[in-house]
Design a protein around this motif. Structure first.
Motif, mmCIF file in Angstrom:
data_model
loop_
_atom_site.group_PDB
_atom_site.id
_atom_site.type_symbol
_atom_site.label_atom_id
_atom_site.label_comp_id
_atom_site.label_asym_id
_atom_site.label_seq_id
_atom_site.Cartn_x
_atom_site.Cartn_y
_atom_site.Cartn_z
ATOM 1 N N ARG A 32 63.008 165.410 50.581
ATOM 2 C CA ARG A 32 63.926 164.664 51.436
ATOM 3 C C ARG A 32 65.317 164.539 50.839
ATOM 4 N NH1 ARG A 32 61.352 162.122 55.385
ATOM 5 N NH2 ARG A 32 59.080 162.133 55.320
ATOM 6 N N GLN B 190 68.224 163.837 53.140
ATOM 7 C CA GLN B 190 68.136 162.766 54.140
ATOM 8 C C GLN B 190 68.966 161.554 53.706
ATOM 9 O OE1 GLN B 190 64.046 161.963 55.197
ATOM 10 N NE2 GLN B 190 64.558 160.071 56.259
ATOM 11 N N THR C 227 67.578 156.023 56.143
ATOM 12 C CA THR C 227 66.546 156.364 57.114
ATOM 13 C C THR C 227 65.176 156.538 56.469
ATOM 14 O OG1 THR C 227 66.932 158.733 56.920
ATOM 15 C CG2 THR C 227 68.258 157.556 58.536
ATOM 16 N N GLY D 16 60.392 152.147 53.878
ATOM 17 C CA GLY D 16 60.483 151.214 52.760
ATOM 18 C C GLY D 16 59.928 151.783 51.461
ATOM 19 N N GLN E 255 59.511 154.885 50.570
ATOM 20 C CA GLN E 255 60.316 155.991 50.047
ATOM 21 C C GLN E 255 61.561 155.461 49.347
ATOM 22 O OE1 GLN E 255 60.644 157.724 53.877
ATOM 23 N NE2 GLN E 255 58.837 159.035 53.641
ATOM 24 N N ILE F 43 59.139 163.253 63.101
ATOM 25 C CA ILE F 43 58.870 161.929 62.559
ATOM 26 C C ILE F 43 57.630 161.352 63.191
ATOM 27 C CG2 ILE F 43 59.859 159.641 62.273
ATOM 28 C CD1 ILE F 43 62.455 161.004 61.829
ATOM 29 N N ASN G 162 53.468 153.963 53.586
ATOM 30 C CA ASN G 162 54.891 153.840 53.822
ATOM 31 C C ASN G 162 55.442 155.169 54.314
ATOM 32 O OD1 ASN G 162 54.404 152.041 51.070
ATOM 33 N ND2 ASN G 162 55.509 151.049 52.737
ATOM 34 N N GLY G 163 56.239 155.094 55.360
ATOM 35 C CA GLY G 163 56.818 156.324 55.884
ATOM 36 C C GLY G 163 55.925 157.009 56.886
ATOM 37 N N GLY H 92 55.417 156.125 59.880
ATOM 38 C CA GLY H 92 56.016 156.114 61.207
ATOM 39 C C GLY H 92 55.682 154.875 62.010
ATOM 40 N N LYS H 93 55.258 153.837 61.365
ATOM 41 C CA LYS H 93 54.863 152.620 62.078
ATOM 42 C C LYS H 93 56.077 151.949 62.713
ATOM 43 C CE LYS H 93 53.202 150.895 58.232
ATOM 44 N NZ LYS H 93 53.524 151.979 57.286
ATOM 45 N N THR H 94 57.103 151.742 61.893
ATOM 46 C CA THR H 94 58.310 151.119 62.425
ATOM 47 C C THR H 94 58.929 152.006 63.501
ATOM 48 O OG1 THR H 94 58.693 150.023 60.323
ATOM 49 C CG2 THR H 94 60.579 150.220 61.800
ATOM 50 N N THR H 95 58.893 153.298 63.259
ATOM 51 C CA THR H 95 59.442 154.222 64.251
ATOM 52 C C THR H 95 58.691 154.102 65.576
ATOM 53 O OG1 THR H 95 59.948 155.695 62.432
ATOM 54 C CG2 THR H 95 60.115 156.614 64.630
ATOM 55 N N GLN I 286 61.167 144.398 60.714
ATOM 56 C CA GLN I 286 60.596 144.468 59.370
ATOM 57 C C GLN I 286 61.427 143.662 58.370
ATOM 58 O OE1 GLN I 286 59.704 148.456 58.205
ATOM 59 N NE2 GLN I 286 58.830 147.856 56.246
ATOM 60 N N HIS J 20 50.782 145.092 55.916
ATOM 61 C CA HIS J 20 50.115 145.659 54.742
ATOM 62 C C HIS J 20 49.089 144.696 54.130
ATOM 63 C CE1 HIS J 20 52.286 149.384 54.594
ATOM 64 N NE2 HIS J 20 53.453 148.800 54.478
HETATM 65 N N1 LIG Z 1 67.081 159.266 61.109
HETATM 66 C C1 LIG Z 1 66.070 159.817 60.386
HETATM 67 N N2 LIG Z 1 66.211 161.055 59.855
HETATM 68 C C2 LIG Z 1 65.218 161.589 59.142
HETATM 69 N N3 LIG Z 1 64.054 160.978 58.877
HETATM 70 C C3 LIG Z 1 63.864 159.736 59.357
HETATM 71 C C4 LIG Z 1 64.874 159.082 60.131
HETATM 72 N N4 LIG Z 1 64.419 157.859 60.475
HETATM 73 C C5 LIG Z 1 63.171 157.750 59.922
HETATM 74 N N5 LIG Z 1 62.844 158.871 59.244
HETATM 75 C C6 LIG Z 1 61.590 159.126 58.532
HETATM 76 O O1 LIG Z 1 60.535 158.789 59.382
HETATM 77 C C7 LIG Z 1 59.410 158.344 58.652
HETATM 78 C C8 LIG Z 1 58.823 157.101 59.274
HETATM 79 O O2 LIG Z 1 59.572 155.944 58.970
HETATM 80 P P1 LIG Z 1 59.094 154.461 59.343
HETATM 81 O O3 LIG Z 1 60.195 153.552 58.991
HETATM 82 O O4 LIG Z 1 58.619 154.460 60.723
HETATM 83 O O5 LIG Z 1 57.881 154.236 58.348
HETATM 84 P P2 LIG Z 1 56.881 152.997 58.253
HETATM 85 O O6 LIG Z 1 55.572 153.513 58.626
HETATM 86 O O7 LIG Z 1 57.395 151.852 59.001
HETATM 87 O O8 LIG Z 1 56.915 152.729 56.677
HETATM 88 P P3 LIG Z 1 56.991 151.336 55.841
HETATM 89 O O9 LIG Z 1 55.630 150.783 55.790
HETATM 90 O O10 LIG Z 1 57.441 151.782 54.505
HETATM 91 O O11 LIG Z 1 57.973 150.468 56.533
HETATM 92 C C9 LIG Z 1 59.883 158.187 57.213
HETATM 93 O O12 LIG Z 1 59.431 159.284 56.475
HETATM 94 C C10 LIG Z 1 61.386 158.245 57.318
HETATM 95 O O13 LIG Z 1 61.961 158.806 56.161
#
Ligand SMILES: Nc1ncnc2c1ncn2[C@@H]1O[C@H](COP(=O)(O)OP(=O)(O)OP(=O)(O)O)[C@@H](O)[C@H]1O
Ligand SMILES: Nc1ncnc2c1ncn2[C@@H]1O[C@H](COP(=O)(O)OP(=O)(O)OP(=O)(O)O)[C@@H](O)[C@H]1O
Ligand SMILES: [Mg+2]
Ligand SMILES: [Mg+2]
Lengths: 375, 290, 255, 397, 254
Positions: free
Chosen positions: C123, C126, C130, C133, C135, E23, E43-44, E46-49, E90, E210
């Motif tokens: 990454r 990137q 983005t 958390g 990462q 994503i 983490n990462g 994609g939950k928040t997404t 979050q 978590h």
């Molecule tokens: N604008 C973007 N460009 C590239 N990658 C992105 C972008 N926005 C999010 N990502 C990637 O999408 C993935 C999902 O992110 P997300 O925030 O949804 O994770 P999460 O499941 O909520 O994690 P955590 O528990 O750490 O909060 C991550 O790998 C993040 O790096």
């Protein structure tokens, strides 16, 4: 406070003195013009009162107010002065301010004598407004004298597309178009910074005479562009000669331009002018383009007070038709529209000791360049 | 045809001038988030300094010209460094206040310059070659335009190298976001900020001297009149993108030139272009999306 | 062996308020020292005070040299690695730029970081803002591990991380601790039990307890209930995980 | 020292900083008395101001003459109008956090709109004013709905662009309607007599006072209404507002148009007072002036905007007098040159306020009052903590 | 309330690509009205997404989001909120300079209409204020009503988020790590509030968390995300027993 009747107001208080409010640019973008006006005014009052500062025992009490080039300030000052029962206001080099002051004069029935502001709109604007300088129409008419016979000639106005330029174009149409010339124009957008293409456009218009009406700092690069593109080979170019500070602006073109001129020191060569120059130099200053405007303002003020006392209507009648010897020779106030009829000059710049100096080519008599009467 | 060439060539010259004025602004704005209203004053001061030098050393030699450029840039740099050190530094991360400070500084300095040098424009002489023209496909192009273009390209290259080859670009962008964390990585971020301002000021000073030759005069209002175009170019080009500023400079100048000549509407066209670009690409042509 | 960090009579202030008072302890030159306490007792403030991110008085000695008067960037350059509580990555910079910025040494240990966090290599282009958390936490840790340090100050590295990542981070820390001493703020008592050698416990902005062995301290039910508000006997398998271990915030210093 | 709170991180993006004020939440609990005090004080001030033309008070050094003289009334009226204009700008910057560089457009639209209508249409003053306001509202709607699609510095630049376009138009003098840089004189043919002439300056003064009161009331009204609260919330956190199910765009547009409408209203009275329109009324310089006023007074505070407008106008006027005074002329160059430039002094003062008095005039007064009110001998530092200090309501002071 | 047969929320093959990066990919599930589903994943993952897609902060590049039977894929954030969708963030997302009461009151007004009215004034006696105060009391913050939200301690900010959610009275709720940073002493009471919201008001809840003990104690089903895909959605016991979940998310017990 009620506006006092003649003689009872504060304007002629105490031991018979009359207040005159001078509103001009002491600071601001046109401060240099303001200074010339001021110096001329001192000399003019001095000259017209024989050094006494009094008119028939009435003391002239001149107060000076800075407008900073800002119409708001000028209006505030004017209202303050009128509120203090001033009956005479004079001054300003800025056309926009002159129009505002003329408006105040009309609303409040006080005498106003505008300064170097050249706008034709002042001509005949109202009964209370006079001028002590020249106006655009006179400039333009002077330009017309550079060609012997205007009939069938093509005059192209090269000007900025703003009120000043448009005004000049209208003036040229009125003054020279009336004499049989066809009038065309190259109007350059006001904020353009690159004049080269417009210079080409001017040449392509194949003029017989070019009238350049340009004000402001960009004139340097404008002349350079005209010179570089060879406009001087196409036709004679006439423009107004500005104050001494602008002589450098013409650059290499300076010697090639035909100048119409309102005034430069030494242009008239009469006694009044000599007296004016002497007085200004005595004060440690140099006479310049707008010194006569101040001087004439002084003469007009003295005349107004002498004949009118503190009655504004009497002052107006005293000035209407008034004819006198000014620094530019015989000068008169046309009764109908208060135009100030005066001589104008043709001049050229010559290089002397590495500096450009104006030289008289010809005096243009006042009736030749008198603006048409305004209705 | 020659008209079009003339318009294009002089437009390029004007674009070069815009870039010279905008480069420092764009650098400071892009890296520090400070929309520097005092940039015009940096420029004016540089121009006056250049003129004072030329006046004292005989106006029309090439050496004088080079010296005035150097001095102009140095004075611009000093003034900018002073500004950052005394005024901006205290307000880090308070962008609105920083903008306000520069607004105040612009007001005060323009007035001060008027007090010192008067309100009238001072007319400038350069090397005689500047006044000549070079014929290009039937169009006579004034020579000083070429000087502007060359200078603009050099400035662009120098700045891009500075940002690419040194760490400063990164440090500063990071510092804008979270200053204390940058220091917590062992970096003295204040130095970097001062440096950026200094470089921006030097570019402004240089631009000022060249602008004064382009327009043929210096006046206290010189910088202010160019500033609005510098803003437009910076914003159209995109936040923090020098190449964006360069592209936008040329585009804006050409647009202005042609619109002015054919319709007399140069300024309106530029303003319209700005509005359109911002509406459809709020980050500017080459700006990063935030 | 001489301690790497020696802190004596440290007071710190935020916005004119005193947040820690007369804190004294030392960090041995090897191993992990845990800095423990409930929410708001001043753990983060202590770490920030050590590197001068907040105003402080008292003495701080790093490797025998007084540093409490120095500016933050100089202290860091003396060999302090700092991993802040909320990751504080530069969100508008790319991952690669974030890491590059942190390089202080002539030969930063890029290799090591790439091995530890392969995800970051993937990454690197990137924008850090983005990243998820977890990462971001990796970026933050990597920034500290890139350089040769005399000591690492690490503030709650497992906050908000998935259970599995918590384990990974713990392993990384254990690895790092082999070469550099660490002062670690951690709420997850299982992680503390696994990693920490000594422990310093804060309460109300003061040092309430110092233990040479973190395990011994955690075993003392009475003490942990009093100072941390919970007792974790170490048998609790996977749950409760991150973030637990603190009760009501302790009263502030000097009311 | 270098402490950063995470909430501040958003500023790094170059977005406008939230203004340093807080909407009072405790209005319904503790604010009642304070509010009454504020209203009472305000009313008293208005009554006093309304009586000024009938009194013979002298404020040497501030006013050119006693308060009943036209010169003084003109200056006072100008102060009141500038205060009202600053208030209209406060709507944008203080309430909704919108940094506009084009507010002069609407002021100018009021000035020029009325001037053009009066000189071209033969209709009486009131219908002409109504028509002008209609034009202003439409203009603000169009410009607002376009420029509010972006935020932060881009918003500032788009508004600047539109205002610049307006300014260019006015200076271009299209069809001879605006008079170019010479401006436009007020056509008094259809004006009631009591608004024309220096002798009637006090009527204009009362008109200006009425405009200020009206604008102040309107700003307060909107600020305290639900829409005002939503605008304040938008200023703080736009995404959050959306997630609550509200449209930030509409709230901002409302504030934008309301601010423009007020500016237009003030512009019309300004035209009557100055009996003429000049291009400066539409220039970006004028917007900057408004910005300076609001900041001098204290961003986010209505009284601040009023104080800033009055203070700036007086200062502007008096500094010109200072520049021309004998005392300055006699000074050595190093002092004389800067002191004879009013804008130099204003600019410097402005910088000092931003640097050392973040709350502007009102902030400074409030701070002084707090220091004064603190019990003597009380321990400095611990008594007034940052938290309690920030909770002091900023609405009335 | 939607009919029991119709799911309150359906994510239908939603996917998201940003600049070539995948994503989210083909996420597909339904949540019945009144159901509570936990979302876990590394983490990462994609939950928040996913939450951003559902609430409209991001638009999916493929697939549909169906809320209460209506396709809202193209609808704006506020339109979905008006349709009864509420969410928390979050990292706390409040109006830091407004008072706590004002924060909650804005939420209370939002769905009662007339929020943009210049004719209505927020008053101590009005309905929205009463609702706001009630909900503040519910999370135990009644004493902090006048404090600026930005001055609150971290844990209290999380509680204000919940109070705003309660005040807006949504029917479908997305909670993104509600317990993060809440002192463990407060975790049980906050869990209780969430449970009440779910049981008494009949809200449909989707919750990322978590804290496994919290998740397992509250939810009907657990969805597991991994690498942008939905790995599994099942009862807590089944999910915990799933070996893939074990290796992807839980790891070895520390
Ligand atoms: N604008 C973007 N460009 C590239 N990658 C992105 C972008 N926005 C999010 N990502 C990637 O999408 C993935 C999902 O992110 P997300 O925030 O949804 O994770 P999460 O499941 O909520 O994690 P955590 O528990 O750490 O909060 C991550 O790998 C993040 O790096
Ligand atoms: N920006 C600030 N303004 C005012 N007070 C603050 C600020 N930051 C921290 N504090 C106060 O300082 C005290 C110590 O905070 P610190 O962050 O050091 O605690 P901590 O032990 O790290 O807590 P946690 O476990 O929650 O991270 C707390 O009482 C907190 O309220
Ligand atoms: Mg902490
Ligand atoms: Mg997440």
């Amino acid at each position: 406070p009620t506006p006092g009747s003649a003689g009872s107001g504060s304007a002629t208080d105490g031991a018979g003195s009359v207040n005159v409010g001078i509103v001009y640019s002491k600071t601001g973008p046109l401060a240099a013009y303001g200074e010339a006006y001021y110096e001329g005014l001192q000399a003019g009052i001095d000259y017209a009162t024989g050094g006494t500062g009094e008119v028939d025992g009435t003391k002239l009490n001149l107060t000076y107010h800075d407008d900073g080039g800002d119409p708001d300030k000028a209006v505030s000052v004017a209202k303050d002065l009128i509120g203090q029962d001033y009956k005479i206001l004079a001054g300003t080099v800025v056309s926009g301010i002159a129009l505002k002051l003329a408006e105040q004069a009309a609303q409040n029935k006080v005498l106003y004598i505008s300064g170097p502001a050249a706008t034709d709109a002042i001509q005949g604007i109202n009964k209370y407004t006079f001028r002590s300088g020249r106006q655009s129409l006179q400039d333009v008419a002077t330009a017309g004298t550079f060609v012997d016979d205007l009939k069938g000639k093509k005059v192209v106005v090269f000007a900025q597309d703003n009120a000043f330029g448009q005004g000049n174009l209208a003036a040229v149409k009125a003054a020279l178009g009336g004499k049989g010339a066809t009038v065309d124009s190259v109007l350059v957008p006001e904020d353009a910074t690159e004049f080269t293409p417009f210079a080409r456009q001017l040449i392509d218009a194949k003029p017989d005479l070019v009238f350049a009406a340009w004000a402001g700092a960009s004139s340097g690069s404008m002349w350079q562009a005209l010179n570089q593109q060879g406009a001087f080979d196409a036709a004679p170019i006439v423009t107004g000669l500005g104050d001494a500070a602008t002589f450098g602006a013409y650059g290499a073109a300076a010697g090639k331009i035909s100048f119409l001129n309102h005034y430069f020191p030494g242009a008239a060569g009469n006694d009044v002018e000599k007296a004016m120059i002497a007085a200004v130099e005595k004060a440690g200053k140099k006479p310049d383009l707008f010194t006569p405007d101040g001087f004439v303002a002084g003469q007009l003020i003295v005349q107004a007070v002498k004949e009118g006392g503190s009655d504004v209507d009497a002052m107006v009648s005293a000035l209407e038709g008034y004819s006198f010897d000014g620094p530019k020779g015989r000068t008169s106030v046309r009764a109908s529209d208060h135009a100030l009829l005066q001589d104008m000059y043709q001049a050229k710049l010559v290089e002397k000791d590495g500096a450009w100096t104006p030289e008289l080519v010809e005096v243009v008599p006042s009736d030749t360049v008198a603006p048409a009467e305004a209705k | 045809m020659s008209t079009v060439i003339l318009l294009a060539a002089t437009g390029l010259g004007l674009g070069a001038l815009y870039f010279l004025v905008a480069s420092g602004l764009s650098l400071i704005y892009g890296l520090m988030g400070v929309l520097n209203f005092a940039h015009g004053s940096f420029l004016t001061l540089g121009a006056f300094a250049g003129w004072e030098v030329a006046r004292r050393t005989g106006a029309d030699s090439w050496w004088t010209f080079l010296l005035s450029i150097l001095i102009g840039a140095a004075v611009g740099a000093l003034f900018a460094a002073f500004t950052e050190f005394v005024l901006i530094r205290r307000l880090y991360q308070r962008h609105i206040e920083q903008v306000l400070i520069t607004v105040g500084l612009a007001l005060a300095t323009v007035a001060l310059f008027e007090g010192i040098w008067g309100t009238d424009p001072v007319f400038i002489q350069g090397p005689a070659w500047f006044k000549d023209t070079t014929e290009l496909l039937g169009a006579r192009i004034p020579n000083d335009r070429f000087v502007c273009i060359i200078a603009a390209v050099l400035v662009l290259l120098a700045m891009v190298l500075f940002l690419k080859r040194t760490r400063y670009g990164m440090i500063i962008r990071a510092g804008v976001e979270n200053r204390s964390m940058v220091t917590a990585l062992g970096i003295d971020v204040r130095k970097a900020f001062t440096l950026v301002f200094t470089i921006g000021g030097a570019a402004a000073g240089l631009g000022g001297v060249l602008a004064s030759h382009y327009f043929g005069y210096v006046s206290p209002l010189l910088g202010g009149s160019l500033l609005i175009f510098a803003f437009i170019v910076t914003v159209i080009g995109g936040l923090g993108s020098l190449t964006g500023a360069a592209v936008a400079s040329v585009a804006v100048a050409l647009l202005q030139q042609f619109a002015n000549f054919y319709f007399g509407l140069g300024d309106l066209a530029v303003v319209l272009a700005l509005a359109l670009v911002l509406l459809f690409r709020p980050a500017g042509l080459l700006g990063r999306k935030s | 062996m001489k301690p790497i960090l020696n802190i004596a009579g440290l007071n710190a202030f935020i916005a004119g308020q005193q947040v820690i008072e007369d804190v004294s302890f030392s960090v041995p030159a090897t191993g992990i020292t845990a800095l423990l306490g409930r929410n708001g007792v001043g753990k983060t403030s202590t770490i920030k005070a050590i590197i001068g991110l907040i105003g402080r008085t008292g003495t701080v000695e790093l490797d025998g040299q007084r540093i409490e008067k120095e500016e933050t960037h100089r202290i860091i350059r003396r060999g302090v690695g700092y991993v802040p509580e909320d990751r504080e990555v530069f969100s508008k910079l790319t991952v690669a730029e974030n890491l590059k910025l942190a390089e202080r040494d002539a030969h930063p240990r890029r290799q090591l970081v790439e091995e530890l966090f392969p995800d970051l290599v993937k990454r690197s282009g990137q924008l850090a803002g983005t990243l998820s958390g977890g990462q971001q936490q990796m970026v933050s840790l990597a920034r500290a591990l890139l350089n040769e340090n005399k000591v690492l100050l690490i503030d709650e590295p497992t906050k908000g991380l998935a259970p599995k990542i918590v384990q990974e981070v713990a392993d990384t820390l254990a690895q790092a601790a082999a070469t550099v001493p660490i002062l670690l703020v951690e709420q997850n008592l299982q992680v503390v039990r696994q990693l920490a050698d000594g422990a310093v416990v804060l309460s109300g902005g003061r040092v309430a307890h110092t233990a040479d062995s973190a395990a011994d301290f955690l075993a003392d039910e009475d003490l942990t209930r009093r100072l941390l508000g919970v007792h974790d006997d170490g048998a609790g398998a996977a749950a409760p995980a991150a973030g637990s271990g603190a009760g009501e915030p302790a009263p502030e210093v000097a009311r | 020292m270098t402490t950063t709170r995470t909430e501040n991180a958003g500023l790094a993006a170059g977005s406008p900083a939230p203004s340093p004020r807080r909407l009072r939440g405790g209005k319904d609990s503790d604010g009642g008395r304070r509010k009454l005090l504020g209203i009472g004080g305000g009313l008293a001030a208005v009554v006093l101001l309304a009586l000024l033309p009938l009194l013979n008070l002298s404020l040497p050094g501030i006013l050119p003459g006693p308060t009943y003289t036209p010169g003084s009334l003109q200056l006072l009226a100008m102060c009141l109008l500038m205060a009202a204009a600053a208030l209209s700008y406060h709507m944008l910057l203080g309430v909704a956090g919108l940094l506009s560089f084009g507010h002069a457009l609407y002021f100018g639209a009021g000035v020029y709109g009325l001037a053009v209508i009066l000189s071209n249409l033969q209709i009486p003053l009131l219908p002409a004013m109504g028509l002008t306001l209609l034009v202003v509202v439409i203009l603000a709607h169009v410009v607002g709905s376009i420029s509010l699609r972006v935020g932060g510095i881009p918003f500032a630049m788009v508004t600047l662009a539109f205002a610049q376009a307006g300014s260019v138009m006015v200076r271009r003098n299209p069809g001879g309607t605006t008079g170019g840089e010479e401006g436009l004189a007020l056509d008094t043919a259809n004006l009631p007599d009591f608004l024309v002439g220096v002798a009637n300056t006090r009527n204009l003064y009362w008109l200006a006072l009425a405009a200020l009161v009206l604008v102040f009331a309107a700003v307060s009204w909107i600020q305290y209404s639900r829409a005002g609260h939503v605008a304040a919330a938008v200023r703080e956190n736009e995404l959050r507002v959306r997630v609550l199910g509200l449209q930030p765009y509409l709230a901002k547009l409302l504030v934008f148009v309301a601010g423009a409408l007020m500016a237009g209203l003030v512009g019309m009275v300004y035209l009557l007072l100055q009996s003429g329109a000049v291009p400066r009324a539409v220039s970006s310089d004028f917007t900057i002036t408004l910005l300076v006023m609001v900041v001098l007074g204290g961003v986010g505070s209505r009284w601040g905007a009023v104080a800033g407008g009055i203070f700036y106008t007086l200062l502007d006027q008096r500094l010109t007098a200072l520049a021309n005074s004998e005392a300055v002329a006699g000074l050595p160059d190093v002092l004389r040159i800067p002191l004879s430039e009013p804008l130099f002094i204003l600019g410097t003062l402005f910088i000092l306020v931003v640097l050392f008095l973040p709350g502007g005039i009102t902030g400074g007064i409030r701070g002084a009052a707090r220091r004064f009110a603190r019990p003597r001998g009380g321990q400095p530092g611990r008594t007034a903590t940052a938290a309690t200090a920030r909770q002091i309501p900023e609405e009335q002071a | 309330m939607s009919s029991p047969a119709r799911p309150a929320l359906a994510v239908d093959g939603a996917g998201l690509k940003i600049g070539g990066a995948r994503i989210l990919e083909d996420v597909r599930f339904e949540v019945a009205a009144g159901e509570m589903v936990g979302v876990i994943g590394p983490n990462g993952a994609g939950k928040t997404t996913l939450f951003n897609l559902i609430s409209g902060v991001l638009r999916p590049t493929e697939g549909r989001i169906v809320l209460g039977g209506a396709d809202v894929t193209g609808a704006s954030i506020h339109a979905r909120a008006r349709a009864g969708l509420g969410r928390t963030f979050q990292t706390s997302s409040l109006f830091p300079q407004l008072s706590v009461l004002e924060n909650v009151r804005l939420a209370a007004q939002a769905r009662r209409g007339g929020s943009l009215s210049v004719l209505k004034f927020p008053r101590s006696a009005d309905e929205a204020t009463r609702v706001a105060r009630e909900n503040l009391a519910e999370v135990g913050l009644q004493d902090k009503a006048a404090t600026a939200a930005g001055d609150l301690a971290h844990g209290d900010k999380r509680k204000v988020e919940i109070a705003m959610l309660l005040a807006a009275d949504p029917s479908v709720i997305l909670l993104d790590e509600p317990m993060a940073g809440v002192a463990s002493g407060d975790v049980p009471s906050l869990s209780a509030i969430i449970r009440r919201m779910h049981r008494d008001r009949g809200c449909t809840v989707l919750m990322v968390e978590h804290h496994m003990d919290v998740v397992l104690g509250l939810v009907d089903r657990v969805a597991v995300m991994h690498h942008g895909k939905l790995l599994a959605i099942d009862t807590p016991d089944a999910v915990m027993a799933n070996p893939t979940v074990q290796s992807a998310y839980l790891g070895e017990p520390v």
